[in-house]
Structures are given as structure tokens and as C-alpha cells.
Design a protein around this motif. Structure first.
Motif, PDB file in Angstrom:
ATOM      1  N   LEU A  15      20.984   9.311   0.001  1.00 34.41           N
ATOM      2  CA  LEU A  15      19.658   9.620  -0.517  1.00 34.41           C
ATOM      3  C   LEU A  15      19.016   8.360  -1.096  1.00 34.41           C
ATOM      4  O   LEU A  15      19.717   7.483  -1.592  1.00 34.41           O
ATOM      5  CB  LEU A  15      19.750  10.680  -1.619  1.00 34.41           C
ATOM      6  N   PRO A  16      17.684   8.290  -1.059  1.00 37.49           N
ATOM      7  CA  PRO A  16      17.039   7.161  -1.732  1.00 37.49           C
ATOM      8  C   PRO A  16      17.344   7.226  -3.228  1.00 37.49           C
ATOM      9  O   PRO A  16      17.398   8.304  -3.813  1.00 37.49           O
ATOM     10  CB  PRO A  16      15.551   7.357  -1.451  1.00 37.49           C
ATOM     11  N   SER A  17      17.564   6.073  -3.829  1.00 35.01           N
ATOM     12  CA  SER A  17      17.971   6.027  -5.226  1.00 35.01           C
ATOM     13  C   SER A  17      16.827   5.575  -6.126  1.00 35.01           C
ATOM     14  O   SER A  17      16.048   4.696  -5.775  1.00 35.01           O
ATOM     15  CB  SER A  17      19.161   5.089  -5.388  1.00 35.01           C
ATOM     16  N   LEU A  18      16.778   6.200  -7.294  1.00 32.07           N
ATOM     17  CA  LEU A  18      15.753   5.910  -8.291  1.00 32.07           C
ATOM     18  C   LEU A  18      16.438   5.562  -9.596  1.00 32.07           C
ATOM     19  O   LEU A  18      17.280   6.324 -10.074  1.00 32.07           O
ATOM     20  CB  LEU A  18      14.850   7.128  -8.493  1.00 32.07           C
ATOM     21  N   LEU A  19      16.078   4.430 -10.186  1.00 34.03           N
ATOM     22  CA  LEU A  19      16.519   4.096 -11.529  1.00 34.03           C
ATOM     23  C   LEU A  19      15.393   4.450 -12.485  1.00 34.03           C
ATOM     24  O   LEU A  19      14.296   3.883 -12.402  1.00 34.03           O
ATOM     25  CB  LEU A  19      16.884   2.615 -11.658  1.00 34.03           C
ATOM     26  N   ILE A  20      15.661   5.390 -13.371  1.00 36.92           N
ATOM     27  CA  ILE A  20      14.696   5.797 -14.390  1.00 36.92           C
ATOM     28  C   ILE A  20      15.073   5.059 -15.666  1.00 36.92           C
ATOM     29  O   ILE A  20      16.136   5.308 -16.244  1.00 36.92           O
ATOM     30  CB  ILE A  20      14.739   7.322 -14.631  1.00 36.92           C
ATOM     31  N   PRO A  25      15.145  11.630 -23.397  1.00 43.36           N
ATOM     32  CA  PRO A  25      15.804  12.520 -22.430  1.00 43.36           C
ATOM     33  C   PRO A  25      14.861  13.497 -21.728  1.00 43.36           C
ATOM     34  O   PRO A  25      14.996  13.724 -20.524  1.00 43.36           O
ATOM     35  CB  PRO A  25      16.837  13.273 -23.273  1.00 43.36           C
ATOM     36  N   LEU A  26      13.898  14.063 -22.441  1.00 40.47           N
ATOM     37  CA  LEU A  26      12.974  15.009 -21.814  1.00 40.47           C
ATOM     38  C   LEU A  26      12.133  14.314 -20.748  1.00 40.47           C
ATOM     39  O   LEU A  26      11.963  14.829 -19.640  1.00 40.47           O
ATOM     40  CB  LEU A  26      12.073  15.677 -22.857  1.00 40.47           C
ATOM     41  N   GLN A  27      11.624  13.125 -21.059  1.00 34.96           N
ATOM     42  CA  GLN A  27      10.804  12.387 -20.094  1.00 34.96           C
ATOM     43  C   GLN A  27      11.619  12.008 -18.859  1.00 34.96           C
ATOM     44  O   GLN A  27      11.148  12.136 -17.733  1.00 34.96           O
ATOM     45  CB  GLN A  27      10.219  11.125 -20.748  1.00 34.96           C
ATOM     46  N   SER A  28      12.849  11.527 -19.069  1.00 33.19           N
ATOM     47  CA  SER A  28      13.656  11.139 -17.911  1.00 33.19           C
ATOM     48  C   SER A  28      14.021  12.357 -17.069  1.00 33.19           C
ATOM     49  O   SER A  28      14.069  12.272 -15.841  1.00 33.19           O
ATOM     50  CB  SER A  28      14.910  10.372 -18.335  1.00 33.19           C
ATOM     51  N   ALA A  29      14.231  13.501 -17.715  1.00 28.81           N
ATOM     52  CA  ALA A  29      14.532  14.730 -16.966  1.00 28.81           C
ATOM     53  C   ALA A  29      13.336  15.148 -16.120  1.00 28.81           C
ATOM     54  O   ALA A  29      13.494  15.532 -14.954  1.00 28.81           O
ATOM     55  CB  ALA A  29      14.935  15.851 -17.921  1.00 28.81           C
ATOM     56  N   VAL A  43      19.312   7.924 -11.361  1.00 33.17           N
ATOM     57  CA  VAL A  43      20.233   7.389 -12.356  1.00 33.17           C
ATOM     58  C   VAL A  43      19.356   6.990 -13.541  1.00 33.17           C
ATOM     59  O   VAL A  43      18.310   6.381 -13.359  1.00 33.17           O
ATOM     60  CB  VAL A  43      21.000   6.161 -11.817  1.00 33.17           C
ATOM     61  N   VAL A  44      19.790   7.341 -14.758  1.00 33.37           N
ATOM     62  CA  VAL A  44      19.002   7.059 -15.954  1.00 33.37           C
ATOM     63  C   VAL A  44      19.649   5.950 -16.762  1.00 33.37           C
ATOM     64  O   VAL A  44      20.858   5.966 -16.997  1.00 33.37           O
ATOM     65  CB  VAL A  44      18.860   8.329 -16.829  1.00 33.37           C
ATOM     66  N   ALA A  45      18.823   4.992 -17.191  1.00 31.89           N
ATOM     67  CA  ALA A  45      19.234   3.959 -18.141  1.00 31.89           C
ATOM     68  C   ALA A  45      18.355   4.119 -19.375  1.00 31.89           C
ATOM     69  O   ALA A  45      17.132   4.178 -19.251  1.00 31.89           O
ATOM     70  CB  ALA A  45      19.065   2.568 -17.544  1.00 31.89           C
ATOM     71  N   ARG A  46      18.969   4.182 -20.536  1.00 32.14           N
ATOM     72  CA  ARG A  46      18.223   4.408 -21.780  1.00 32.14           C
ATOM     73  C   ARG A  46      17.919   3.120 -22.540  1.00 32.14           C
ATOM     74  O   ARG A  46      17.122   3.133 -23.467  1.00 32.14           O
ATOM     75  CB  ARG A  46      18.999   5.362 -22.670  1.00 32.14           C
ATOM     76  N   ASP A  66       9.638   2.638 -18.436  1.00 28.74           N
ATOM     77  CA  ASP A  66       8.886   2.869 -19.660  1.00 28.74           C
ATOM     78  C   ASP A  66       8.841   1.544 -20.405  1.00 28.74           C
ATOM     79  O   ASP A  66       9.814   0.779 -20.376  1.00 28.74           O
ATOM     80  CB  ASP A  66       9.573   3.944 -20.506  1.00 28.74           C
ATOM     81  N   LEU A  67       7.755   1.252 -21.053  1.00 25.35           N
ATOM     82  CA  LEU A  67       7.635  -0.030 -21.740  1.00 25.35           C
ATOM     83  C   LEU A  67       8.195   0.004 -23.161  1.00 25.35           C
ATOM     84  O   LEU A  67       8.564  -1.030 -23.702  1.00 25.35           O
ATOM     85  CB  LEU A  67       6.170  -0.478 -21.766  1.00 25.35           C
ATOM     86  N   SER A  68       8.263   1.162 -23.764  1.00 22.79           N
ATOM     87  CA  SER A  68       8.749   1.281 -25.133  1.00 22.79           C
ATOM     88  C   SER A  68      10.104   1.972 -25.133  1.00 22.79           C
ATOM     89  O   SER A  68      10.205   3.165 -24.864  1.00 22.79           O
ATOM     90  CB  SER A  68       7.745   2.084 -25.964  1.00 22.79           C
ATOM     91  N   LEU A  69      11.148   1.195 -25.431  1.00 22.18           N
ATOM     92  CA  LEU A  69      12.515   1.711 -25.372  1.00 22.18           C
ATOM     93  C   LEU A  69      13.211   1.527 -26.725  1.00 22.18           C
ATOM     94  O   LEU A  69      14.135   0.731 -26.856  1.00 22.18           O
ATOM     95  CB  LEU A  69      13.305   0.992 -24.273  1.00 22.18           C
ATOM     96  N   ARG A  70      12.760   2.220 -27.740  1.00 19.05           N
ATOM     97  CA  ARG A  70      13.378   2.197 -29.078  1.00 19.05           C
ATOM     98  C   ARG A  70      13.778   0.800 -29.532  1.00 19.05           C
ATOM     99  O   ARG A  70      14.953   0.451 -29.583  1.00 19.05           O
ATOM    100  CB  ARG A  70      14.565   3.128 -29.126  1.00 19.05           C
ATOM    101  N   GLY A  71      12.799   0.013 -29.847  1.00 24.26           N
ATOM    102  CA  GLY A  71      13.076  -1.327 -30.345  1.00 24.26           C
ATOM    103  C   GLY A  71      13.188  -2.386 -29.267  1.00 24.26           C
ATOM    104  O   GLY A  71      13.296  -3.569 -29.571  1.00 24.26           O
ATOM    105  N   GLU A  72      13.194  -1.977 -28.029  1.00 26.76           N
ATOM    106  CA  GLU A  72      13.231  -2.923 -26.913  1.00 26.76           C
ATOM    107  C   GLU A  72      11.958  -2.741 -26.101  1.00 26.76           C
ATOM    108  O   GLU A  72      11.296  -1.718 -26.185  1.00 26.76           O
ATOM    109  CB  GLU A  72      14.440  -2.659 -26.016  1.00 26.76           C
ATOM    110  N   HIS A  73      11.647  -3.731 -25.310  1.00 26.81           N
ATOM    111  CA  HIS A  73      10.459  -3.643 -24.467  1.00 26.81           C
ATOM    112  C   HIS A  73      10.887  -3.660 -23.008  1.00 26.81           C
ATOM    113  O   HIS A  73      11.579  -4.581 -22.571  1.00 26.81           O
ATOM    114  CB  HIS A  73       9.499  -4.800 -24.750  1.00 26.81           C
TER     115      HIS A  73
END
Length: 135
Positions: A15-20, A25-29, A43-46, A66-73
Motif C-alpha cells: 500500500l502507499p505509505s503516509l507519514l503523519i 492523537p485525534l488529529q492524526s487519527a 505511520v504516526v510520528a509525534r 503539522d508545524l506546531s509539535l509541542r515545543g518543536e517546529h
């Protein structure tokens, strides 16, 4: 959503793969379910670090960022993606607006990345589904 652990099987899925790349968690779901309707395995990376490790190990067919990752950009990954000569589509899905989105998109394009027009949050399912279907 077919969220998987990082395994050898995930790297060779038909299958084609997507890195989220999304810390909520709600947004990635939601993103994963929408992508799944057009055949993507997600596949999800937080964190930026988790995303970097996955990107160096698996040739994903698409990324949502996503550009805003809890203290990271999320934009911190753009240099790595440029170094990897990543050519698959990158979809910025973010609550950021205006100048921040323009600057991030400009940085991505300066690294010769295949960045799509940003998609705002809250997520519009039909628009996101159409974008995934074009990939």
C-alpha cells in the motif's frame, strides 16, 4: 486508520505509505482515516526526532506535517527532507496562518521539496481526501 509500528513489514507494504507528523492523537487519527479511504497505510510520528528516524528508514509516498509539535517546529524537518532529496508530496496540515505558512512553504520549496498548498485546521475531510486521491 492503519497505524503501524516501525517494522520491516511496514517498510515493504504494497500500500502507499503516509507519514503523519502530528502530536495530537485525534488529529492524526482523523488524517489517517481519511487517507485510508483512498488506500494509504499510515505511520504516526509525534515528535521531530521520531519523524526524522522514520524518514531515514522508510521511503514514504507522502507526508502530512503539522508545524506546531509541542515545543518543536515541524519546519525543522525541512532541511532533513532536502538532504534526503525527498520528492514525494508533503502536505502541511496546520492551524498556523498567514506569514508562518508562507515562510514554511517558501523554505520547503527552497530545498526543492514537493510541498503542496497548506491545508488549514480544522481539517476539511473532503478537501483532504481529494488531495490524497491526487497523489
Amino acid at each position: 486508520m492503519a497505524t503501524v509500528q516501525f517494522t520491516k513489514e511496514a517498510a515493504v507494504s504494497p500500500l502507499p505509505s503516509l507519514l503523519i507528523i502530528e502530536d495530537e492523537p485525534l488529529q492524526s487519527a482523523v488524517i489517517g482515516r481519511i487517507a485510508g479511504t483512498v488506500g494509504f497505510e499510515s505511520v504516526v510520528a509525534r515528535t521531530v526526532g521520531d519523524a526524522a528516524a522514520l524518514l531515514q528508514a522508510i521511503p514514504f509516498d507522502c507526508i502530512t506535517l503539522d508545524l506546531s509539535l509541542r515545543g518543536e517546529h515541524g519546519a525543522d524537518l525541512l532541511r532533513l527532507l532536502g538532504d534526503l532529496r525527498y520528492q514525494a508530496p508533503i502536505m502541511i496540515v496546520s492551524g498556523a496562518t498567514g506569514l508562518q505558512l508562507e515562510l514554511t512553504t517558501s523554505i520547503a520549496r527552497s530545498h526543492k521539496l514537493n510541498v503542496r498548498d497548506p491545508m488549514p485546521k480544522p481539517i476539511h475531510a473532503d478537501e483532504l481526501r481529494k488531495e490524497f486521491a491526487r497523489i
